[in-house]
Design a protein around this motif. Structure first.
Motif, PDB file in Angstrom:
ATOM      1  N   MET A   1      75.894  29.440 -35.431  1.00  0.00           N
ATOM      2  CA  MET A   1      74.964  29.672 -36.511  1.00  0.00           C
ATOM      3  C   MET A   1      73.681  28.903 -36.186  1.00  0.00           C
ATOM      4  SD  MET A   1      75.343  28.946 -40.627  1.00  0.00           S
ATOM      5  CE  MET A   1      76.197  27.436 -40.439  1.00  0.00           C
ATOM      6  N   TYR A   2      72.563  29.508 -36.532  1.00  0.00           N
ATOM      7  CA  TYR A   2      71.260  28.889 -36.319  1.00  0.00           C
ATOM      8  C   TYR A   2      70.626  28.604 -37.674  1.00  0.00           C
ATOM      9  CZ  TYR A   2      71.619  30.296 -31.467  1.00  0.00           C
ATOM     10  OH  TYR A   2      72.024  30.446 -30.168  1.00  0.00           O
ATOM     11  N   LEU A   3      69.883  27.509 -37.750  1.00  0.00           N
ATOM     12  CA  LEU A   3      69.179  27.139 -38.974  1.00  0.00           C
ATOM     13  C   LEU A   3      67.697  26.983 -38.692  1.00  0.00           C
ATOM     14  CD1 LEU A   3      71.520  24.403 -40.507  1.00  0.00           C
ATOM     15  CD2 LEU A   3      71.370  26.804 -41.122  1.00  0.00           C
ATOM     16  N   ALA A   4      66.882  27.535 -39.597  1.00  0.00           N
ATOM     17  CA  ALA A   4      65.434  27.350 -39.522  1.00  0.00           C
ATOM     18  C   ALA A   4      65.101  26.115 -40.346  1.00  0.00           C
ATOM     19  CB  ALA A   4      64.719  28.570 -40.066  1.00  0.00           C
ATOM     20  N   THR A   5      64.719  25.046 -39.672  1.00  0.00           N
ATOM     21  CA  THR A   5      64.376  23.789 -40.338  1.00  0.00           C
ATOM     22  C   THR A   5      62.875  23.558 -40.236  1.00  0.00           C
ATOM     23  OG1 THR A   5      64.691  22.499 -38.328  1.00  0.00           O
ATOM     24  CG2 THR A   5      66.627  22.825 -39.714  1.00  0.00           C
ATOM     25  N   LYS A   6      62.422  22.444 -40.771  1.00  0.00           N
ATOM     26  CA  LYS A   6      60.990  22.135 -40.687  1.00  0.00           C
ATOM     27  C   LYS A   6      60.565  21.811 -39.251  1.00  0.00           C
ATOM     28  CE  LYS A   6      61.729  17.309 -41.815  1.00  0.00           C
ATOM     29  NZ  LYS A   6      61.402  16.208 -42.656  1.00  0.00           N
ATOM     30  N   ASP A   7      61.532  21.451 -38.390  1.00  0.00           N
ATOM     31  CA  ASP A   7      61.245  21.140 -36.989  1.00  0.00           C
ATOM     32  C   ASP A   7      61.407  22.335 -36.064  1.00  0.00           C
ATOM     33  OD1 ASP A   7      60.790  18.486 -37.703  1.00  0.00           O
ATOM     34  OD2 ASP A   7      62.912  17.986 -37.481  1.00  0.00           O
ATOM     35  N   GLY A   8      61.755  23.492 -36.613  1.00  0.00           N
ATOM     36  CA  GLY A   8      61.962  24.688 -35.803  1.00  0.00           C
ATOM     37  C   GLY A   8      63.383  25.197 -35.944  1.00  0.00           C
ATOM     38  N   ILE A   9      63.771  26.085 -35.047  1.00  0.00           N
ATOM     39  CA  ILE A   9      65.108  26.671 -35.087  1.00  0.00           C
ATOM     40  C   ILE A   9      66.057  25.787 -34.287  1.00  0.00           C
ATOM     41  CG2 ILE A   9      66.496  28.662 -34.429  1.00  0.00           C
ATOM     42  CD1 ILE A   9      63.940  30.328 -34.778  1.00  0.00           C
ATOM     43  N   SER A  10      67.197  25.429 -34.897  1.00  0.00           N
ATOM     44  CA  SER A  10      68.186  24.617 -34.203  1.00  0.00           C
ATOM     45  C   SER A  10      69.574  25.211 -34.395  1.00  0.00           C
ATOM     46  CB  SER A  10      68.146  23.172 -34.691  1.00  0.00           C
ATOM     47  OG  SER A  10      68.372  23.130 -36.071  1.00  0.00           O
ATOM     48  N   GLU A  11      70.393  25.075 -33.383  1.00  0.00           N
ATOM     49  CA  GLU A  11      71.758  25.592 -33.435  1.00  0.00           C
ATOM     50  C   GLU A  11      72.665  24.525 -34.036  1.00  0.00           C
ATOM     51  OE1 GLU A  11      75.036  27.696 -30.512  1.00  0.00           O
ATOM     52  OE2 GLU A  11      73.252  26.756 -29.656  1.00  0.00           O
TER      53      GLU A  11
ATOM     54  N   HIS B   1      74.757  11.949 -40.401  1.00  0.00           N
ATOM     55  CA  HIS B   1      73.681  12.705 -39.759  1.00  0.00           C
ATOM     56  C   HIS B   1      73.810  14.160 -40.167  1.00  0.00           C
ATOM     57  CE1 HIS B   1      74.514   9.265 -37.024  1.00  0.00           C
ATOM     58  NE2 HIS B   1      73.210   9.108 -37.222  1.00  0.00           N
ATOM     59  N   ILE B   2      72.874  14.630 -40.980  1.00  0.00           N
ATOM     60  CA  ILE B   2      72.959  15.997 -41.476  1.00  0.00           C
ATOM     61  C   ILE B   2      71.699  16.777 -41.096  1.00  0.00           C
ATOM     62  CG2 ILE B   2      74.496  15.463 -43.386  1.00  0.00           C
ATOM     63  CD1 ILE B   2      72.050  15.564 -45.232  1.00  0.00           C
ATOM     64  N   ILE B   3      71.835  18.081 -41.121  1.00  0.00           N
ATOM     65  CA  ILE B   3      70.719  18.982 -40.884  1.00  0.00           C
ATOM     66  C   ILE B   3      70.756  20.027 -41.996  1.00  0.00           C
ATOM     67  CG2 ILE B   3      72.049  20.417 -39.302  1.00  0.00           C
ATOM     68  CD1 ILE B   3      69.483  20.949 -37.771  1.00  0.00           C
ATOM     69  N   ALA B   4      69.601  20.313 -42.556  1.00  0.00           N
ATOM     70  CA  ALA B   4      69.512  21.299 -43.635  1.00  0.00           C
ATOM     71  C   ALA B   4      68.498  22.362 -43.250  1.00  0.00           C
ATOM     72  CB  ALA B   4      69.082  20.629 -44.928  1.00  0.00           C
ATOM     73  N   GLY B   5      68.811  23.605 -43.593  1.00  0.00           N
ATOM     74  CA  GLY B   5      67.886  24.684 -43.283  1.00  0.00           C
ATOM     75  C   GLY B   5      68.390  26.027 -43.748  1.00  0.00           C
ATOM     76  N   LYS B   6      67.565  27.029 -43.507  1.00  0.00           N
ATOM     77  CA  LYS B   6      67.882  28.404 -43.890  1.00  0.00           C
ATOM     78  C   LYS B   6      68.532  29.113 -42.714  1.00  0.00           C
ATOM     79  CE  LYS B   6      63.823  28.277 -46.753  1.00  0.00           C
ATOM     80  NZ  LYS B   6      62.425  28.628 -46.836  1.00  0.00           N
ATOM     81  N   ALA B   7      69.564  29.888 -42.986  1.00  0.00           N
ATOM     82  CA  ALA B   7      70.275  30.610 -41.934  1.00  0.00           C
ATOM     83  C   ALA B   7      69.362  31.667 -41.319  1.00  0.00           C
ATOM     84  CB  ALA B   7      71.522  31.268 -42.499  1.00  0.00           C
ATOM     85  N   CYS B   8      69.410  31.757 -39.998  1.00  0.00           N
ATOM     86  CA  CYS B   8      68.589  32.740 -39.284  1.00  0.00           C
ATOM     87  C   CYS B   8      69.271  33.092 -37.973  1.00  0.00           C
ATOM     88  CB  CYS B   8      67.188  32.196 -39.037  1.00  0.00           C
ATOM     89  SG  CYS B   8      67.116  30.816 -37.895  1.00  0.00           S
TER      90      CYS B   8
END
Length: 65
Positions: free
Chosen positions: A1-11, A27-34
């Motif tokens: 799954m990939y997430l669009a975060t404020k730093d770009g797209i991360s897996e 250590h968490i990462i939050a973002g919109k699924a893409c």
């Protein structure tokens, strides 16, 4: 799954169930699924919060338009 975060797209990392039992989820990462290219679904929005260390999805929010 990939997430669009404020730093770009991360897996997001794969879920490791045994490690998730003992992980403190610091250590968490939050973002919109893409997708890998950054494309998102048209008919809604999926927001995820994932632990970077163990891959467990801590919170998810799905909105349909």
């Amino acid at each position: 799954m990939y997430l669009a975060t404020k730093d770009g797209i991360s897996e997001t990392p794969r879920l490791r169930p045994i490690k998730a039992l003992f992980c403190k989820h610091r250590h968490i990462i939050a973002g919109k699924a893409c997708s890998k290219n950054g494309l998102r679904r048209i008919s809604g929005l999926d927001v995820y919060v994932v632990c970077i260390d163990c891959g467990k999805v801590l919170h998810e929010n799905h909105t349909n338009y």
